[in-house]
Design a protein around this motif. Sequence first.
Motif, PDB file in Angstrom:
ATOM      1  N   LEU A 121       0.859  -1.178   0.000  1.00 21.90           N
ATOM      2  CA  LEU A 121       0.000   0.000   0.000  1.00 21.90           C
ATOM      3  C   LEU A 121       0.903   1.238   0.000  1.00 21.90           C
ATOM      4  N   THR A 122       0.361   2.383   0.281  1.00 25.06           N
ATOM      5  CA  THR A 122       1.149   3.612   0.180  1.00 25.06           C
ATOM      6  C   THR A 122       2.356   3.619   1.100  1.00 25.06           C
ATOM      7  N   ASP A 123       2.148   3.233   2.364  1.00 19.61           N
ATOM      8  CA  ASP A 123       3.229   3.370   3.346  1.00 19.61           C
ATOM      9  C   ASP A 123       3.555   2.096   4.106  1.00 19.61           C
ATOM     10  N   HIS A 124       2.890   0.996   3.779  1.00 19.14           N
ATOM     11  CA  HIS A 124       3.207  -0.269   4.437  1.00 19.14           C
ATOM     12  C   HIS A 124       2.746  -1.437   3.570  1.00 19.14           C
ATOM     13  N   ILE A 125       3.132  -2.636   3.979  1.00 17.62           N
ATOM     14  CA  ILE A 125       2.815  -3.852   3.228  1.00 17.62           C
ATOM     15  C   ILE A 125       1.844  -4.688   4.049  1.00 17.62           C
ATOM     16  N   ILE A 126       0.814  -5.209   3.398  1.00 19.02           N
ATOM     17  CA  ILE A 126      -0.156  -6.058   4.083  1.00 19.02           C
ATOM     18  C   ILE A 126      -0.059  -7.499   3.596  1.00 19.02           C
ATOM     19  N   ILE A 127      -0.622  -8.395   4.387  1.00 15.60           N
ATOM     20  CA  ILE A 127      -0.730  -9.798   3.991  1.00 15.60           C
ATOM     21  C   ILE A 127      -2.108 -10.018   3.383  1.00 15.60           C
ATOM     22  N   ASP A 128      -2.143 -10.600   2.225  1.00 15.38           N
ATOM     23  CA  ASP A 128      -3.405 -10.895   1.545  1.00 15.38           C
ATOM     24  C   ASP A 128      -3.330 -12.341   1.059  1.00 15.38           C
ATOM     25  N   CYS A 129      -4.362 -12.816   0.402  1.00 19.25           N
ATOM     26  CA  CYS A 129      -4.309 -14.169  -0.153  1.00 19.25           C
ATOM     27  C   CYS A 129      -5.032 -14.201  -1.491  1.00 19.25           C
ATOM     28  N   ILE A 130      -4.571 -15.052  -2.365  1.00 23.19           N
ATOM     29  CA  ILE A 130      -5.161 -15.185  -3.698  1.00 23.19           C
ATOM     30  C   ILE A 130      -6.527 -15.857  -3.597  1.00 23.19           C
ATOM     31  N   ASP A 131      -7.540 -15.267  -4.238  1.00 19.68           N
ATOM     32  CA  ASP A 131      -8.852 -15.912  -4.248  1.00 19.68           C
ATOM     33  C   ASP A 131      -9.368 -16.206  -5.659  1.00 19.68           C
ATOM     34  N   ARG A 132      -8.612 -15.759  -6.687  1.00 20.40           N
ATOM     35  CA  ARG A 132      -8.989 -16.119  -8.058  1.00 20.40           C
ATOM     36  C   ARG A 132      -7.785 -15.960  -8.970  1.00 20.40           C
ATOM     37  N   ILE A 133      -7.626 -16.914  -9.894  1.00 17.49           N
ATOM     38  CA  ILE A 133      -6.536 -16.878 -10.868  1.00 17.49           C
ATOM     39  C   ILE A 133      -7.146 -16.934 -12.262  1.00 17.49           C
ATOM     40  N   ASP A 134      -6.821 -15.951 -13.101  1.00 16.82           N
ATOM     41  CA  ASP A 134      -7.345 -15.887 -14.466  1.00 16.82           C
ATOM     42  C   ASP A 134      -6.158 -15.717 -15.412  1.00 16.82           C
ATOM     43  N   LEU A 135      -5.518 -16.832 -15.737  1.00 18.98           N
ATOM     44  CA  LEU A 135      -4.323 -16.771 -16.578  1.00 18.98           C
ATOM     45  C   LEU A 135      -4.656 -16.431 -18.020  1.00 18.98           C
ATOM     46  N   ASP A 136      -5.885 -16.701 -18.462  1.00 19.46           N
ATOM     47  CA  ASP A 136      -6.285 -16.329 -19.822  1.00 19.46           C
ATOM     48  C   ASP A 136      -6.210 -14.821 -20.019  1.00 19.46           C
ATOM     49  N   LYS A 137      -6.599 -14.086 -18.993  1.00 20.51           N
ATOM     50  CA  LYS A 137      -6.547 -12.618 -19.056  1.00 20.51           C
ATOM     51  C   LYS A 137      -5.323 -12.059 -18.337  1.00 20.51           C
ATOM     52  N   GLN A 138      -4.426 -12.950 -17.952  1.00 22.00           N
ATOM     53  CA  GLN A 138      -3.167 -12.563 -17.285  1.00 22.00           C
ATOM     54  C   GLN A 138      -3.431 -11.681 -16.062  1.00 22.00           C
ATOM     55  N   ARG A 139      -4.169 -12.226 -15.124  1.00 23.30           N
ATOM     56  CA  ARG A 139      -4.443 -11.455 -13.913  1.00 23.30           C
ATOM     57  C   ARG A 139      -4.722 -12.384 -12.735  1.00 23.30           C
ATOM     58  N   ILE A 140      -4.528 -11.830 -11.539  1.00 19.45           N
ATOM     59  CA  ILE A 140      -4.767 -12.540 -10.285  1.00 19.45           C
ATOM     60  C   ILE A 140      -5.542 -11.612  -9.365  1.00 19.45           C
ATOM     61  N   ARG A 141      -6.498 -12.183  -8.631  1.00 18.01           N
ATOM     62  CA  ARG A 141      -7.250 -11.372  -7.677  1.00 18.01           C
ATOM     63  C   ARG A 141      -6.938 -11.826  -6.259  1.00 18.01           C
ATOM     64  N   THR A 142      -6.706 -10.856  -5.378  1.00 18.93           N
ATOM     65  CA  THR A 142      -6.524 -11.169  -3.969  1.00 18.93           C
ATOM     66  C   THR A 142      -7.782 -10.790  -3.201  1.00 18.93           C
ATOM     67  N   ASN A 143      -7.951 -11.392  -2.051  1.00 14.70           N
ATOM     68  CA  ASN A 143      -9.204 -11.290  -1.301  1.00 14.70           C
ATOM     69  C   ASN A 143      -9.550  -9.861  -0.889  1.00 14.70           C
ATOM     70  N   VAL A 144      -8.571  -9.093  -0.465  1.00 16.34           N
ATOM     71  CA  VAL A 144      -8.820  -7.735   0.015  1.00 16.34           C
ATOM     72  C   VAL A 144      -8.498  -6.683  -1.040  1.00 16.34           C
ATOM     73  N   SER A 145      -7.420  -6.870  -1.761  1.00 17.74           N
ATOM     74  CA  SER A 145      -6.907  -5.810  -2.645  1.00 17.74           C
ATOM     75  C   SER A 145      -7.441  -5.846  -4.061  1.00 17.74           C
ATOM     76  N   GLY A 146      -8.094  -6.931  -4.460  1.00 16.63           N
ATOM     77  CA  GLY A 146      -8.694  -6.976  -5.792  1.00 16.63           C
ATOM     78  C   GLY A 146      -7.757  -7.502  -6.865  1.00 16.63           C
ATOM     79  N   TRP A 147      -8.010  -7.066  -8.107  1.00 17.30           N
ATOM     80  CA  TRP A 147      -7.297  -7.600  -9.269  1.00 17.30           C
ATOM     81  C   TRP A 147      -5.934  -6.961  -9.474  1.00 17.30           C
ATOM     82  N   PHE A 148      -4.976  -7.797  -9.948  1.00 17.24           N
ATOM     83  CA  PHE A 148      -3.652  -7.329 -10.344  1.00 17.24           C
ATOM     84  C   PHE A 148      -3.310  -7.941 -11.699  1.00 17.24           C
TER      85      PHE A 148
END
Length: 216
Positions: A121-148
């Motif tokens: 995040l802006t000033d610190h790092i959080i722990i999150d976990c993957i809740d969806r993997i979409d390799l066709d669209k080259q993206r991963i979603r984490t539970n709190v932070s959303g899509w990357f």
Amino acid sequence: MSQSNLWQLHTETGDFAELCNALYQREIALLAKGDFANVQSIQARLESLSYYITRTAHAMVKVIGQGHSPLMLDTQNASWSAKQSKRMPSSGQETEQECANTISWYSQKDIYVGLVVPVLLTDHIIIDCIDRIDLDKQRIRTNVSGWFSLAVDELVNQQQGANKRLLKPNKKIMTSACTGHCWQGNNKQLPIIPTLRELLLSCSINWKNFKKPLAI
């Protein structure tokens, strides 16, 4: 020793009781300040609170007792502690080459839903976990932070001015995330205590192999 005996052993320790007490105090204070849409919402939170606090306290005592974590356990504050570096440890993951390394790490077959990962995040790092993997669209979603995105050009653009960023885990980054280390510019700030959910996730980290979590 059976699993039931192991559980009983942990629940009878002073550390376990102290952790539960600190977690209850913190969570009740958060609930008191929370903005809930209806009575049912806060009732649901209260109903599950005992389970998650007990489970988290047990897990924290267990990983320390079995030597699985390099962090120090602060039972009075129900948190992890470690020496804070002068600068945020994500430095070096902004270049195009490092972005490519991050994408390569997350694109392997041994990445799966539920894996614990760090998010800057802006000033610190959080722990999150993957809740969806979409390799066709080259993206991963984490539970709190959303899509990357896992596309190099998009990931490089995300590094510039973005308020959140998916990082490749290493010991320094995961230590910072677990302990709530915080910076403003290059100046160290008071730590932010991770949420109950983050504390529980931290207990499944395998510090020898971040892709193979512990069964706690």
